[in-house]
Write an enzyme that holds these catalytic residues in place. Structure first.
Site, PDB file in Angstrom:
ATOM      1  N   HIS A  64      -7.068  -0.906 -15.335  1.00  0.00           N
ATOM      2  CA  HIS A  64      -7.129   0.473 -16.129  1.00  0.00           C
ATOM      3  C   HIS A  64      -6.193   0.429 -17.462  1.00  0.00           C
ATOM      4  O   HIS A  64      -5.322   1.509 -17.590  1.00  0.00           O
ATOM      5  CB  HIS A  64      -6.760   1.584 -15.451  1.00  0.00           C
ATOM      6  CG  HIS A  64      -7.943   1.762 -14.260  1.00  0.00           C
ATOM      7  ND1 HIS A  64      -9.056   2.270 -14.041  1.00  0.00           N
ATOM      8  CD2 HIS A  64      -7.816   1.112 -12.886  1.00  0.00           C
ATOM      9  CE1 HIS A  64      -9.942   2.038 -12.957  1.00  0.00           C
ATOM     10  NE2 HIS A  64      -8.948   1.313 -12.261  1.00  0.00           N
ATOM     11  N   TYR A 331      -0.691  -1.312  -7.112  1.00  0.00           N
ATOM     12  CA  TYR A 331      -0.213  -0.395  -8.122  1.00  0.00           C
ATOM     13  C   TYR A 331       1.485  -0.648  -8.021  1.00  0.00           C
ATOM     14  O   TYR A 331       2.018  -0.339  -9.453  1.00  0.00           O
ATOM     15  CB  TYR A 331      -0.354   1.007  -7.768  1.00  0.00           C
ATOM     16  CG  TYR A 331      -1.779   1.302  -7.860  1.00  0.00           C
ATOM     17  CD1 TYR A 331      -2.979   0.564  -8.409  1.00  0.00           C
ATOM     18  CD2 TYR A 331      -2.384   2.534  -7.583  1.00  0.00           C
ATOM     19  CE1 TYR A 331      -4.062   0.820  -8.354  1.00  0.00           C
ATOM     20  CE2 TYR A 331      -3.741   3.209  -7.640  1.00  0.00           C
ATOM     21  CZ  TYR A 331      -4.369   2.340  -8.005  1.00  0.00           C
ATOM     22  OH  TYR A 331      -5.861   2.400  -8.162  1.00  0.00           O
TER      23      TYR A 331
END
Length: 364
Positions: A64, A331
């Protein structure tokens, strides 16, 4: 539960065409070192796969990568308060910092209708029990487990000669993983909204709402747009049309979504994000998200945030879905890596008029 069609041989080329985006989406969720079984799938192995595919750039998120910061608030209805003791679901307004993005590690990739879009949110109630989420506009996740992801990544890695998955490798993978065919067919056939503002974003993974009395209820959720959904319309002449459009939209007026919580039914697969739930499951309108501001990631409020799906308030808990732990680890690892790298110019700026010279990716 509705039965999903199996991909017939005639649709093999279309199946191959759509496998790349979900595979890229899964890639950054599952590459963190130390989480996966040593000897089968390691941090080094996944990082090598990222580099081979050209899907990372220093200074950006590992997935992303192309995105923009947004802000606003969430106002709970209280309708879900009987299932969860989380204060964020009560009848109150809480500030929100978020992010719109495209899946993949290429920060200057071209926008396109079928590319997976994401919404990431950090909801911050005054008691400090915040809720973070990273939600996507595909109907199901393309894998069930880390090992299945590993097999998919090996099968769908680009052929150097074509830049696309090798059809023979993919046929062999499909033969060994027939469960994936319905999931990929759903991704291929999903309705494509015109932009970020009228898209629906889903949790994909399941979670547990925990009531004040300790009762646990399995749920999934989605942000469903208030704006009417318009069909996608490609803009071949505009490299960044999706982001230009959402920038214009937020500057013109607030954008809103309903947080729709789906309560699992008796036959729903709680720990398998590749499977849909029954259409007649109970739905709860838990509140409204309103976005009013949009900013560059260069010093913007979302830049230093990891939208870890396991940052949950009291009153929520993870399900047994193995993908959740992998996402959380990925993450954190992504943040660690990019925080030690030289800062890069943002891929999207609210005042942009053109893609900066020399920054277009060779792949899109």
């Amino acid at each position: 539960m509705a039965t999903n069609p199996v991909v017939p041989p005639a649709s093999a080329l279309r199946w191959l065409g759509v496998v790349a985006a979900p595979a890229a989406l899964a890639l950054a969720f599952l590459w963190a070192g130390g989480w996966l079984t040593p000897g089968r799938l390691t941090q080094v192995g996944i990082l090598d796969a990222l580099r081979e595919g050209g899907g990372m750039q220093p200074g950006f998120r590992r997935n992303h990568a192309k995105g923009v910061c947004v802000g606003g608030w969430f106002e709970g209805t209280g309708n879900a308060a009987g299932l969860s003791a989380a204060t964020v679901l009560q009848q109150r307004r809480v500030p929100v910092v978020g992010r719109f993005a495209l899946a993949g590690g290429l920060p200057f990739q071209a926008d396109a209708p079928a590319k997976v879009r994401s919404m990431a949110l950090r909801l911050m109630p005054p008691d400090g029990r915040e809720w973070r989420m990273g939600i996507n506009d595909i109907p199901v996740f393309p894998v069930r487990t880390p090992q299945e992801f590993h097999d998919l990544q090996l099968a769908s890695r680009p052929d150097p000669a074509t830049g696309k998955p090798d059809p023979a490798r993919m046929r062999a993978f499909r033969a060994g993983h027939p469960w994936l065919q319905p999931a990929m067919e759903q991704v291929a056939r999903r309705p494509l909204a015109s932009g970020f503002a009228d898209d629906t974003y889903r949790s994909l993974d399941s979670f547990l709402f925990v009531a004040a009395n300790g009762m646990k209820t399995a749920v999934r959720w989605a942000m469903v747009p208030v704006r009417p959904v318009m069909p996608a319309d490609g803009h071949a002449d505009d490299h960044d049309y999706l982001f230009r459009q959402v920038i214009d939209d937020i500057h013109a007026h607030p954008l809103q979504w309903h947080l729709m919580v789906t309560v699992a039914g008796a036959g729903d697969a709680i720990d398998d994000p590749s499977r849909t739930w029954a259409r007649d499951d109970r739905q709860i309108d838990a509140g409204t998200l309103t976005l009013t501001t949009i900013e560059s990631e260069e010093g913007g409020p979302c830049t230093g945030i990891t939208f870890d799906p396991l940052v949950l308030p009291a009153g929520m808990a993870p399900s047994g879905d193995p993908i959740l732990s992998a996402r959380s680890a990925a993450y954190m690892r992504s943040f660690f890596l990019r925080s030690g790298e030289r800062a890069a110019a943002p891929a999207v700026t609210p005042g942009m008029t053109a893609t900066p010279a020399g920054t277009k990716d060779n792949k899109s």
